[in-house]
Design a protein around this motif. Structure first.
Motif, PDB file in Angstrom:
ATOM      1  N   ILE A 137       0.840  -1.201   0.000  1.00 19.18           N
ATOM      2  CA  ILE A 137       0.000   0.000   0.000  1.00 19.18           C
ATOM      3  C   ILE A 137       0.872   1.247   0.000  1.00 19.18           C
ATOM      4  CG2 ILE A 137      -1.716   1.292   1.327  1.00 19.18           C
ATOM      5  CD1 ILE A 137      -2.841  -1.348   2.275  1.00 19.18           C
ATOM      6  N   GLY A 138       1.949   1.212   0.813  1.00 17.99           N
ATOM      7  CA  GLY A 138       2.866   2.346   0.849  1.00 17.99           C
ATOM      8  C   GLY A 138       3.446   2.642  -0.525  1.00 17.99           C
ATOM      9  N   LYS A 139       3.844   1.551  -1.216  1.00 19.26           N
ATOM     10  CA  LYS A 139       4.429   1.706  -2.540  1.00 19.26           C
ATOM     11  C   LYS A 139       3.420   2.325  -3.501  1.00 19.26           C
ATOM     12  CE  LYS A 139       5.764  -1.878  -5.137  1.00 19.26           C
ATOM     13  NZ  LYS A 139       6.287  -3.242  -5.323  1.00 19.26           N
ATOM     14  N   ARG A 140       2.191   1.812  -3.414  1.00 20.74           N
ATOM     15  CA  ARG A 140       1.157   2.325  -4.324  1.00 20.74           C
ATOM     16  C   ARG A 140       0.852   3.795  -4.049  1.00 20.74           C
ATOM     17  NH1 ARG A 140      -2.053  -1.243  -7.389  1.00 20.74           N
ATOM     18  NH2 ARG A 140      -3.229   0.642  -7.832  1.00 20.74           N
ATOM     19  N   VAL A 141       0.799   4.178  -2.773  1.00 26.18           N
ATOM     20  CA  VAL A 141       0.520   5.573  -2.442  1.00 26.18           C
ATOM     21  C   VAL A 141       1.655   6.461  -2.968  1.00 26.18           C
ATOM     22  CG1 VAL A 141       0.261   7.211  -0.546  1.00 26.18           C
ATOM     23  CG2 VAL A 141      -0.933   5.024  -0.476  1.00 26.18           C
ATOM     24  N   LEU A 142       2.889   5.984  -2.837  1.00 30.13           N
ATOM     25  CA  LEU A 142       4.025   6.737  -3.371  1.00 30.13           C
ATOM     26  C   LEU A 142       3.911   6.906  -4.882  1.00 30.13           C
ATOM     27  CD1 LEU A 142       7.267   5.608  -1.509  1.00 30.13           C
ATOM     28  CD2 LEU A 142       6.199   7.869  -1.564  1.00 30.13           C
ATOM     29  N   GLN A 143       3.445   5.833  -5.549  1.00 25.25           N
ATOM     30  CA  GLN A 143       3.287   5.907  -7.004  1.00 25.25           C
ATOM     31  C   GLN A 143       2.255   6.962  -7.392  1.00 25.25           C
ATOM     32  OE1 GLN A 143       2.256   1.944  -8.172  1.00 25.25           O
ATOM     33  NE2 GLN A 143       4.378   1.241  -8.236  1.00 25.25           N
ATOM     34  N   MET A 144       1.340   7.241  -6.471  1.00 25.53           N
ATOM     35  CA  MET A 144       0.290   8.203  -6.788  1.00 25.53           C
ATOM     36  C   MET A 144       0.867   9.606  -6.979  1.00 25.53           C
ATOM     37  SD  MET A 144      -2.913   7.283  -4.378  1.00 25.53           S
ATOM     38  CE  MET A 144      -3.799   5.755  -4.487  1.00 25.53           C
ATOM     39  N   VAL A 145       1.988   9.913  -6.315  1.00 25.69           N
ATOM     40  CA  VAL A 145       2.526  11.269  -6.366  1.00 25.69           C
ATOM     41  C   VAL A 145       2.869  11.703  -7.796  1.00 25.69           C
ATOM     42  CG1 VAL A 145       4.389  12.770  -5.573  1.00 25.69           C
ATOM     43  CG2 VAL A 145       3.284  11.186  -3.988  1.00 25.69           C
ATOM     44  N   PRO A 146       3.710  10.924  -8.507  1.00 26.51           N
ATOM     45  CA  PRO A 146       4.004  11.361  -9.878  1.00 26.51           C
ATOM     46  C   PRO A 146       2.759  11.357 -10.777  1.00 26.51           C
ATOM     47  CG  PRO A 146       4.997   9.218  -9.407  1.00 26.51           C
ATOM     48  CD  PRO A 146       4.526   9.774  -8.115  1.00 26.51           C
ATOM     49  N   VAL A 147       1.853  10.396 -10.553  1.00 23.44           N
ATOM     50  CA  VAL A 147       0.634  10.367 -11.371  1.00 23.44           C
ATOM     51  C   VAL A 147      -0.182  11.632 -11.127  1.00 23.44           C
ATOM     52  CG1 VAL A 147      -1.537   9.150 -11.799  1.00 23.44           C
ATOM     53  CG2 VAL A 147       0.547   7.855 -11.350  1.00 23.44           C
ATOM     54  N   PHE A 148      -0.283  11.991  -9.849  1.00 20.36           N
ATOM     55  CA  PHE A 148      -1.044  13.179  -9.477  1.00 20.36           C
ATOM     56  C   PHE A 148      -0.451  14.429 -10.131  1.00 20.36           C
ATOM     57  CE2 PHE A 148      -1.518  16.786  -6.583  1.00 20.36           C
ATOM     58  CZ  PHE A 148      -2.891  16.826  -6.427  1.00 20.36           C
TER      59      PHE A 148
END
Lengths: 661, 308
Positions: free
Chosen positions: B5-16
């Protein structure tokens, strides 16, 4: 004995499609007495599985019983309602299916799936329905309903605590107290054995009936699954094939059926695992008095495991009778061919027993075998030690492959040594066999030799050159010299490609000839593997397993390689087809001077094909030598175990045919 | 699991950041003067225009505007729309309606799609199956607006069962027809997906084993066929939720629903950059969140999946 438990009369089964109806079973009759065992033997497509499935109305697709009768305990099952079958299935007739990998639901825990079998058949998990075995218990303990109660997990802990307090507990006692399996009577007799005065009181106080979960653990333990209570909480994908088959056996026997149908229960398993499972199945069914209907394509296996044999060919029974009679004196030509072809029967004892029955006819396969043996001696003489001038075609030195396994957390990993300092030479024109159980690293060696994996250390030399240190062009040229044939002829041919395209592709890839030349070459190749030229217009799914494997072989030969790596190339094939493909391989080796590296778990096949054998265990070569040496004087226990596991190897003439416990 | 989950949330940053920057750039590059658009046909006083430009940082380079907006987001400030209201208020006004519409559509497609698909899959090749397949093809082929107008005419005007348009009344009853129109294509997909999956699983070896164990037909279907068949369907439903929310523009237009789609459409026409970007940002977040939930759900449904 009165009426047989199961009785089939003139059974006819057809599969109807829009184009045509195919008759799969034609007039099959057989009888199976309660508590006895019977094996139906035949190649795939002979209708043996169809017959078995018809008994419990689980025919696939459009299959239908059109005539005849199936009687179970005197009840007519042809035309019976689905409700009748639901009541019968599991409760009175159990099924152990063929492929353990696909027969458990991947999304449910093991325990739940076994428990389902208990629930569906209204089995009371608290107590056993069987009388305790009197020889075990003795006459002094009366058989009462309370005495059949199973040990629960809580009861076991309390009992162990009590025994520990008295200083009587040890590991052996711990192993004998099995949750959901040991009954009050058994526990009482165990405690008496320890010299306890109050054994009856203790047993009565602590053995008070198992919960459904406890009973599931007991059933799994009974089927030979170690650490059953914990294992029951795991999912199928965490189990090996052998362990899954044990689960399926536990499931089939959960409700103590009168009849167990075992449909090729071990064909998908390694020989050593196969032997364990079959032994266990034999012991269990004998102890429980369950009748066993055994379906197999291996005549040796069938004869070893069943009292009666029924041989089926193209939907008909061609021969039936006591196992040994059929084995020693096969009357029907098809049965004779089966006896000849069964690799499991080429062991010494039976080989001599069969020879008179074959009537002095020297068959092709026998001739091949003889050829091979002599060839083996020649090559032994021609080995580098004896003849310094001759180099091996393939030389593997200190080959090691270590895999990094990813751990649960990022960055964490563990190392797994799949191949550990393996060395061997293969002289040109001979066959070397790598033998071992699955997981022994033999296929990894094959992939390293094929240059499909990079070794961690050590080297593979082909014609004296290290295959790792080569330019791209040399690598490309190497691919022409070394070709693989894989186990699964269904998976290794592209289903969307015609046979012509499959065979022409390697030629085109290496830029050989013009289209017309290539078409001629494809025709030659098909001829070489004894397939008609018309095959080239067909697609893999239109061919049988044996034909497909011939195509795979033709594809491997297209580039005129020097070395062919056969990774379990015949393991998925029926005995007769297997024999044909092995003959073809021998013929090609003679004619084209091919060198084979044979990877297999089946020592029986090795004996028919190889010159030298390397036995692998846990990544290492533990024993090697000429074929006859290994077969006659195995030095390692592991090799001996592999040899014993060959079905039929325990067959002795004149002894009652019962599986050894 | 926690790592995952942590990894996925981190991935959200560049997508955002990528998504918002793209949207911002597109709004900025759209020809036309937003100030002029605000005043319609009337002439604009240059002084007033300059003041507004300064107020909304329109006099600054594009990247500065974006960074100012982004800084605001991280302080919980979505900025002010050209109508002078905080953008967050506009979002709060339209999102509940759209969420309600999307959830209704999701329930419709899940229930209708799975039930019809399962029945068709179990009776493959028979008349129910053939009918379901033809109807689903029809649903896929007919454009949303045709379906919308047709239902409005028949169910709304002729039969008078349901209100023709929604307007201010966003009750479940008035949203039923638009929810069905919105879901119609997805119903067809879910139906086909379920059908194939059920038909395939019905032939599986473990289903035969379940029957051999002595389970009745109903138990086999519920426990072994349906449960296993729903794994791909759930994946589709999860991803579709995001699509239903973002893709309601046409449906909201036809039924005059005051939701995100309508608002977004108007904001684009009027060149209201901050509003467009904020609405889209939330849609992006919804998409990322639903896809994360789907992946977690997938692992829960299929124990073979390991989240790493």
């Amino acid at each position: 004995m009165g009426e047989p438990l199961l009785s089939l009369r003139d059974l006819e089964i057809v599969f109807a499609s829009r184009q045509a109806t195919v008759s799969a079973v034609r007039g099959v009759s057989l009888d199976l007495e309660a508590g006895c065992s019977l094996a139906i033997v035949g190649e795939s497509g002979s209708g043996k599985s169809t017959t078995a499935h018809a008994i419990i109305n689980l025919l696939p697709g459009t299959g239908q019983v059109t005539a005849g009768s199936i009687k179970f305990e005197g009840q007519e099952l042809v035309g019976a309602s689905e409700r009748t079958f639901v009541e019968l299935r599991g409760a009175k007739i159990g099924l152990v299916p063929q492929d353990p990998m696909s027969n458990l639901n991947p999304v449910y825990r093991i325990g739940r799936q076994v428990k389902e079998a208990l629930r569906a058949n209204g089995v009371d998990p608290k107590r056993s329905t069987y009388k305790a075995l009197t020889e075990l218990v003795g006459e002094d303990i009366p058989d009462t309903p309370a005495g059949r109660l199973y040990l629960s997990s809580a009861g076991r802990e309390a009992l162990i605590a009590e025994l520990t307090r008295r200083g009587l507990f040890n590991d052996q006692v711990g192993r004998d107290l099995v949750i959901g399996f040991s009954t009050r009577i058994e526990v009482q007799s165990l405690l008496q054995g320890l010299g306890l005065e109050d054994a009856a009181q203790l047993a009565a106080a602590h053995v008070d009936g198992a919960s459904a979960n406890d009973r599931v653990a007991g059933l799994l333990a009974e089927a030979g699954l170690p650490d059953a209570a914990r294992r029951a909480r795991q999912f199928p994908h965490e189990f090996s094939g052998g362990m899954r088959q044990r689960v399926l056996i536990a499931m089939a026997l959960a409700a103590r059926p009168q009849l167990l149908i075992a449909d090729e229960p071990t064909s998908a398993l390694d020989v050593t695992v196969q032997r364990q499972i079959l032994n266990h199945l034999g012991t269990l069914t004998r102890e429980l008095g369950t009748a066993l209907l055994f379906i197999t394509h291996d005549l040796g296996l069938a004869a070893e495991r069943a009292q009666q044999l029924v041989v089926m060919y193209k939907g008909r029974v061609v021969e039936a009778g006591p196992s040994l009679d059929i084995l020693t004196d096969p009357r029907h030509p098809y049965t004779q061919r089966l006896v000849e072809a069964a690799p499991s029967l080429s062991s010494r004892r039976l080989g001599s027993a069969v020879a008179p029955g074959a009537g002095g006819v020297i068959t092709v396969s026998n001739r091949d075998r003889a050829d091979h043996q002599s060839q083996g001696h020649q090559s032994q003489a021609g080995e580098p030690a004896a003849d310094g001038g001759r180099r091996p075609l393939l030389r593997v030195t200190e080959l090691t492959k270590v895999f990094r396994l990813r751990g649960a957390r990022p960055g964490s990993h563990s190392l797994f040594t799949a191949v550990d300092r393996v060395s061997f030479d293969v002289p040109a024109g001979t066959t070397a066999a790598l033998v071992g159980e699955s997981g022994s690293g033999k296929s990894t060696v094959a992939n390293l030799v094929l240059d499909l994996l990079e070794p961690t250390s050590g080297q593979v030399e082909f014609e004296g050159q290290n295959i790792a240190r080569r330019s791209k062009a040399e690598r490309f040229a190497f691919r022409r010299q070394v070709q693989p044939v894989f186990q699964d002829p269904y998976g290794s041919l592209d289903p969307m490609w015609s046979i012509f395209r499959i065979l022409e592709e390697p030629l085109r890839t290496h830029g050989l000839g013009d289209p017309k030349w290539r078409a001629d070459r494809v025709r030659q190749l098909l001829d070489r593997v004894a397939l008609p030229a018309s095959t080239m217009r067909r697609y893999p799914n239109e061919l049988s397993g044996g034909q497909r494997q011939r195509v795979a072989l033709a594809r491997a030969l297209a580039l005129e390689p020097k070395l062919v790596v056969l990774d379990e190339a015949v393991s998925a094939l029926d005995v007769l087809v297997q024999a044909q493909v092995l003959e073809l391989l021998a013929e090609l080796q003679r004619d084209l001077e091919l060198t084979y590296l044979f990877i297999t778990h089946d020592l029986a096949v090795v004996r028919q094909t190889a010159d030298r054998v390397y036995v692998m265990e846990q990544g290492r070569v533990v024993e090697s030598g000429a074929v006859e040496d290994i077969f006659q004087h195995p030095r390692q226990d592991y090799t001996r175990r592999l040899l014993e596991a060959i079905p039929g190897s325990s067959l002795r003439l004149g002894e009652p045919l019962r599986p050894e416990p | 699991m926690g790592w995952y989950i942590g990894k996925r949330v981190l991935q959200m940053v560049p997508v955002f950041i990528g998504a918002t920057l793209l949207v911002y750039a597109m709004v900025f590059l759209v020809p036309g003067d937003p100030i002029q658009a605000m005043f319609g046909e009337r002439a604009v006083n240059p002084n007033v225009a300059a003041q507004i430009r300064q107020q909304y940082h329109l006099d600054q380079p594009f990247i500065n505007q974006y960074l100012i907006w982004l800084g605001g987001i991280f302080q919980g400030d979505f900025g002010t729309s050209f109508s002078g209201r905080p953008v967050i208020d506009e979002i709060a006004q339209v999102y509940p309606t759209t969420v309600r519409l999307a959830l209704m559509a999701l329930v419709l497609e899940a229930v209708l799609g799975v039930v019809l698909g399962a029945v068709a899959g179990l009776r493959r090749g028979r008349w129910f199956d053939s009918t379901a397949l033809v109807l689903s093809l029809l649903l896929i082929a007919v454009p949303t607006f045709v379906m919308g107008f047709l239902l409005q005419a028949v169910v709304g005007v002729k039969l008078k069962w349901l209100p023709v348009t929604v307007g201010a009344d966003v009750s479940l009853r008035s949203l039923l027809m638009p929810a069905f129109v919105l879901a119609s294509v997805s119903i067809a997909y879910v139906l086909r997906l379920t059908r194939t999956s059920v038909a395939e699983n019905a032939q599986a070896d473990f289903v035969r084993t379940a029957r051999a164990k002595g389970l009745g037909a109903g138990q086999v279907v519920r426990r072994h066929i349906l449960r296993n068949s729903l794994i791909p369907v759930v994946t589709f439903l999860g991803v579709d939720l995001g699509a239903l929310m973002g893709g309601a523009i046409v449906t909201e237009g036809i039924f005059n629903i005051p939701g995100v789609g309508n608002k977004l459409f108007q904001a684009i026409i009027r060149g209201q950059g901050p509003t467009v970007v904020s609405l889209v940002t939330i849609l992006v977040l919804v998409f990322m969140l639903t896809s994360l939930i789907v992946d977690l759900l997938y692992a829960a449904l299929d124990p073979r999946i390991r989240l790493v």
